[in-house]
Design a protein around this motif. Structure first.
Motif, PDB file in Angstrom:
ATOM      1  N   VAL A  99      13.232 105.496 -62.765  1.00 21.13           N
ATOM      2  CA  VAL A  99      13.662 104.170 -63.216  1.00 21.13           C
ATOM      3  C   VAL A  99      15.056 103.893 -62.687  1.00 21.13           C
ATOM      4  CG1 VAL A  99      14.208 102.743 -65.228  1.00 21.13           C
ATOM      5  CG2 VAL A  99      12.224 104.274 -65.281  1.00 21.13           C
ATOM      6  N   CYS A 100      15.203 102.747 -62.066  1.00 24.32           N
ATOM      7  CA  CYS A 100      16.481 102.331 -61.487  1.00 24.32           C
ATOM      8  C   CYS A 100      16.892 101.028 -62.172  1.00 24.32           C
ATOM      9  CB  CYS A 100      16.303 102.122 -59.990  1.00 24.32           C
ATOM     10  SG  CYS A 100      17.836 102.055 -59.060  1.00 24.32           S
ATOM     11  N   ARG A 101      18.136 100.954 -62.638  1.00 22.51           N
ATOM     12  CA  ARG A 101      18.589  99.793 -63.407  1.00 22.51           C
ATOM     13  C   ARG A 101      19.836  99.161 -62.771  1.00 22.51           C
ATOM     14  NH1 ARG A 101      15.889 100.069 -68.291  1.00 22.51           N
ATOM     15  NH2 ARG A 101      15.123 102.136 -68.870  1.00 22.51           N
ATOM     16  N   ARG A 102      19.803  97.848 -62.657  1.00 17.61           N
ATOM     17  CA  ARG A 102      20.987  97.079 -62.267  1.00 17.61           C
ATOM     18  C   ARG A 102      21.633  96.444 -63.490  1.00 17.61           C
ATOM     19  NH1 ARG A 102      24.315  97.550 -58.412  1.00 17.61           N
ATOM     20  NH2 ARG A 102      22.870  97.108 -56.682  1.00 17.61           N
ATOM     21  N   VAL A 103      20.812  96.013 -64.442  1.00 13.55           N
ATOM     22  CA  VAL A 103      21.300  95.320 -65.643  1.00 13.55           C
ATOM     23  C   VAL A 103      20.777  96.043 -66.873  1.00 13.55           C
ATOM     24  CG1 VAL A 103      21.337  93.135 -66.906  1.00 13.55           C
ATOM     25  CG2 VAL A 103      21.326  93.122 -64.396  1.00 13.55           C
ATOM     26  N   SER A 168      15.917 107.900 -52.380  1.00 13.45           N
ATOM     27  CA  SER A 168      14.897 106.925 -51.970  1.00 13.45           C
ATOM     28  C   SER A 168      14.740 105.829 -53.013  1.00 13.45           C
ATOM     29  CB  SER A 168      13.553 107.624 -51.742  1.00 13.45           C
ATOM     30  OG  SER A 168      13.643 108.569 -50.696  1.00 13.45           O
ATOM     31  N   THR A 169      14.790 106.197 -54.288  1.00 11.25           N
ATOM     32  CA  THR A 169      14.654 105.213 -55.365  1.00 11.25           C
ATOM     33  C   THR A 169      15.762 104.174 -55.276  1.00 11.25           C
ATOM     34  OG1 THR A 169      13.601 106.828 -56.823  1.00 11.25           O
ATOM     35  CG2 THR A 169      14.543 104.879 -57.865  1.00 11.25           C
ATOM     36  N   VAL A 170      16.983 104.621 -55.029  1.00 13.79           N
ATOM     37  CA  VAL A 170      18.109 103.693 -54.898  1.00 13.79           C
ATOM     38  C   VAL A 170      17.906 102.760 -53.708  1.00 13.79           C
ATOM     39  CG1 VAL A 170      20.583 103.524 -54.397  1.00 13.79           C
ATOM     40  CG2 VAL A 170      19.758 105.214 -56.050  1.00 13.79           C
ATOM     41  N   ALA A 171      17.499 103.326 -52.569  1.00 10.20           N
ATOM     42  CA  ALA A 171      17.300 102.507 -51.370  1.00 10.20           C
ATOM     43  C   ALA A 171      16.171 101.497 -51.569  1.00 10.20           C
ATOM     44  CB  ALA A 171      16.995 103.400 -50.167  1.00 10.20           C
ATOM     45  N   ILE A 172      15.067 101.932 -52.179  1.00  6.52           N
ATOM     46  CA  ILE A 172      13.933 101.034 -52.422  1.00  6.52           C
ATOM     47  C   ILE A 172      14.346  99.902 -53.352  1.00  6.52           C
ATOM     48  CG2 ILE A 172      11.666 100.896 -53.537  1.00  6.52           C
ATOM     49  CD1 ILE A 172      11.296 103.866 -52.461  1.00  6.52           C
ATOM     50  N   GLU A 177      15.789  94.365 -54.245  1.00 10.85           N
ATOM     51  CA  GLU A 177      16.807  93.507 -54.861  1.00 10.85           C
ATOM     52  C   GLU A 177      17.318  92.476 -53.860  1.00 10.85           C
ATOM     53  OE1 GLU A 177      20.800  94.357 -57.473  1.00 10.85           O
ATOM     54  OE2 GLU A 177      20.650  95.390 -55.553  1.00 10.85           O
ATOM     55  N   ARG A 178      17.599  92.931 -52.646  1.00 10.42           N
ATOM     56  CA  ARG A 178      18.091  92.026 -51.608  1.00 10.42           C
ATOM     57  C   ARG A 178      17.029  90.988 -51.239  1.00 10.42           C
ATOM     58  NH1 ARG A 178      22.494  92.257 -47.964  1.00 10.42           N
ATOM     59  NH2 ARG A 178      22.458  90.318 -46.778  1.00 10.42           N
ATOM     60  N   ALA A 179      15.766  91.439 -51.190  1.00 13.64           N
ATOM     61  CA  ALA A 179      14.679  90.514 -50.859  1.00 13.64           C
ATOM     62  C   ALA A 179      14.508  89.461 -51.948  1.00 13.64           C
ATOM     63  CB  ALA A 179      13.385  91.291 -50.653  1.00 13.64           C
ATOM     64  N   TRP A 180      14.512  89.877 -53.221  1.00 11.95           N
ATOM     65  CA  TRP A 180      14.339  88.920 -54.312  1.00 11.95           C
ATOM     66  C   TRP A 180      15.519  87.953 -54.420  1.00 11.95           C
ATOM     67  CZ3 TRP A 180      10.273  87.102 -56.284  1.00 11.95           C
ATOM     68  CH2 TRP A 180       9.129  87.872 -56.480  1.00 11.95           C
ATOM     69  N   ALA A 181      16.690  88.372 -53.979  1.00 15.06           N
ATOM     70  CA  ALA A 181      17.854  87.479 -54.019  1.00 15.06           C
ATOM     71  C   ALA A 181      17.632  86.240 -53.151  1.00 15.06           C
ATOM     72  CB  ALA A 181      19.109  88.221 -53.575  1.00 15.06           C
ATOM     73  N   THR A 182      16.783  86.354 -52.128  1.00 15.89           N
ATOM     74  CA  THR A 182      16.491  85.184 -51.291  1.00 15.89           C
ATOM     75  C   THR A 182      15.724  84.129 -52.070  1.00 15.89           C
ATOM     76  OG1 THR A 182      14.382  86.053 -50.429  1.00 15.89           O
ATOM     77  CG2 THR A 182      16.398  86.650 -49.235  1.00 15.89           C
ATOM     78  N   GLN A 183      15.082  84.543 -53.163  1.00 21.19           N
ATOM     79  CA  GLN A 183      14.348  83.608 -54.027  1.00 21.19           C
ATOM     80  C   GLN A 183      15.132  83.293 -55.294  1.00 21.19           C
ATOM     81  OE1 GLN A 183      11.450  82.304 -52.781  1.00 21.19           O
ATOM     82  NE2 GLN A 183      12.109  83.521 -51.005  1.00 21.19           N
TER      83      GLN A 183
END
Length: 425
Positions: A99-103, A168-172, A177-183
């Protein structure tokens, strides 16, 4: 798409809450991952049928794995087979959810009282949970994972494998995250799983990534959440409520297609002083291609034809396509400085080195008159990488390739060290 009846399907290998895994007899070493029209929460304490969910989940997973693979991430995914199934490499699954969390939100707040919802993790917060439904998937430490000594497909999960999965989890996460930011969507957190490929014995991203796998907040607003949390939060499961949940899942499955589309164009224009430098320039072009960047080769001399050099420059300034110029000129490099002094676009000097005067010649690229901002990079592959980093600021697909390349370089060093250590024992 072809139906599953056209495949030579063997035994059922596994069945979970939302999917079934079938062995494929031809070709060997692959499986069919069949999604189900079931949605669950709380380790299936809540469980409902949602017509069409299998197709939605399969579409979402297929698009996301394609994005990750095109970026350079190693995954088990092979191809989408039907509306509700995809083909993957056969993996023995490591029973850990990464599990990787930003927020900070959800269960993290319950386990960490005093942390306010919305706390932003920089760097990302990593956690792991042992897949054990009977005990509600307990949180594990790295030490517990190492002491478990899981042996899968002939590979014992040790420190090297744990480090690779962690990185790998961090990179994925960062790529998605970068891709979804475009939306204009915030990827709040995400869970993924890894497996050991039974044929290659590599640790790869496996299982699925769909709308059950994350929290996704449009415009960073929790009240607009589009993920499975909407289902978890239902006080009462009614047909109307399930339709709302399904619309959210459909919204996500439509948006993931857009993640595969570039939001910005760009090109590299390589200017060489002579065709004798063509082999050097071809290396730049090949490296640009690996990042999905168009590269055009031109011949011009700032010393012998300055008017033509400036005309070519104007040709690529006039159509509005973002451009990075690369000047390839040996001996006295006038090409890079002339370009830099006459364009607002980035200019990179990449002089070819010769065995006789190479060291002396490079100073003509390094010692620039005042007011000029062109950089000098001697390696053609590195010059292309620098151009990619410029485009990556506005093009998420290029950025994702750069991020995956960083990961793959780190993993190759880790594996090389592990191999050397084994030989030294």
């Amino acid at each position: 798409m072809a139906s599953t009846s056209e495949l030579k399907i063997g035994q059922k290998l596994n069945e979970g809450k939302t999917k079934q895994i079938f062995e494929l007899l031809e070709p060997p070493g692959r499986v069919l991952v069949q999604s189900k029209d079931q949605i669950t929460a709380g380790n299936a304490v809540r469980k409902d049928q949602m017509e069409g969910k299998a197709a939605i989940a399969n579409k979402t997973t297929s698009c996301l794995f394609k994005l990750l693979q095109e970026s350079g991430i190693k995954t088990a995914f092979v191809k989408q087979h039907s509306d509700t199934a995809f083909i993957a490499a056969h993996c023995e699954m490591i029973p850990i959810e990464w599990v990787c969390r930003r927020v900070a939100t959800g269960s993290f707040l319950k386990r960490n009282p005093g942390v306010k919802e919305g706390y932003r993790f920089s760097p990302l917060k990593m956690e792991m949970f042992f897949k054990d439904d009977a005990n509600n998937d307990p949180q594990w430490s790295e030490e517990q994972l190492l002491e478990a000594k899981f042996c899968l497909a002939g590979v014992t999960i040790g420190q090297c494998e744990v480090d690779i999965m962690n990185r790998s989890t961090v990179a994925i996460f960062e790529i998605l995250e970068r891709a979804w930011a475009t939306q204009n969507c915030t990827l709040v957190d995400m869970k993924i799983e890894f497996g050991v490929n039974v044929k290659t014995q590599e640790v790869v991203l496996a299982d699925v990534i769909d709308n059950d796998s994350w929290r996704l907040w449009p415009a960073g607003d929790r009240s607009q959440q589009k993920d499975k949390q909407v289902y978890r939060d239902l006080k009462e499961v009614t047909p109307e409520a399930m339709q709302m949940v399904k619309r959210n899942f459909e919204w996500v499955s439509e948006r993931v297609k857009l993640l595969l589309e570039s939001q910005a164009s760009g090109r590299v224009v390589v200017l060489m002083g002579s065709t004798s430098d063509l082999a050097h320039c071809e290396k730049i072009k090949k490296a640009c291609s690996s990042y999905g960047i168009s590269c055009i080769l031109r011949v011009t001399s700032a010393h012998k034809g300055p008017d033509e050099t400036l005309r070519i420059k104007a040709e690529y300034e006039g159509d509005g396509v973002p451009t990075v110029f690369v000047a390839v000129a040996g001996r006295s490099n006038g090409l890079g400085p002339v370009m830099s002094g006459n364009t607002a676009y980035p200019v990179i000097n990449c002089p070819p080195l010769t065995p006789d005067w190479g060291a002396q010649d490079v100073w003509s690229s390094l010692r620039m008159p005042s007011g000029l901002g062109c950089s000098t990079i001697l390696s053609p592959e590195s010059a292309a990488q620098f151009a990619a980093q410029i485009f990556g600021l506005t093009n998420h697909l290029v950025w994702c390739k750069l991020r995956a390349s960083m990961l793959n370089t780190w993993v190759s060093l880790k594996l090389a060290d592990q191999k050397l250590q084994a030989c030294s024992i």
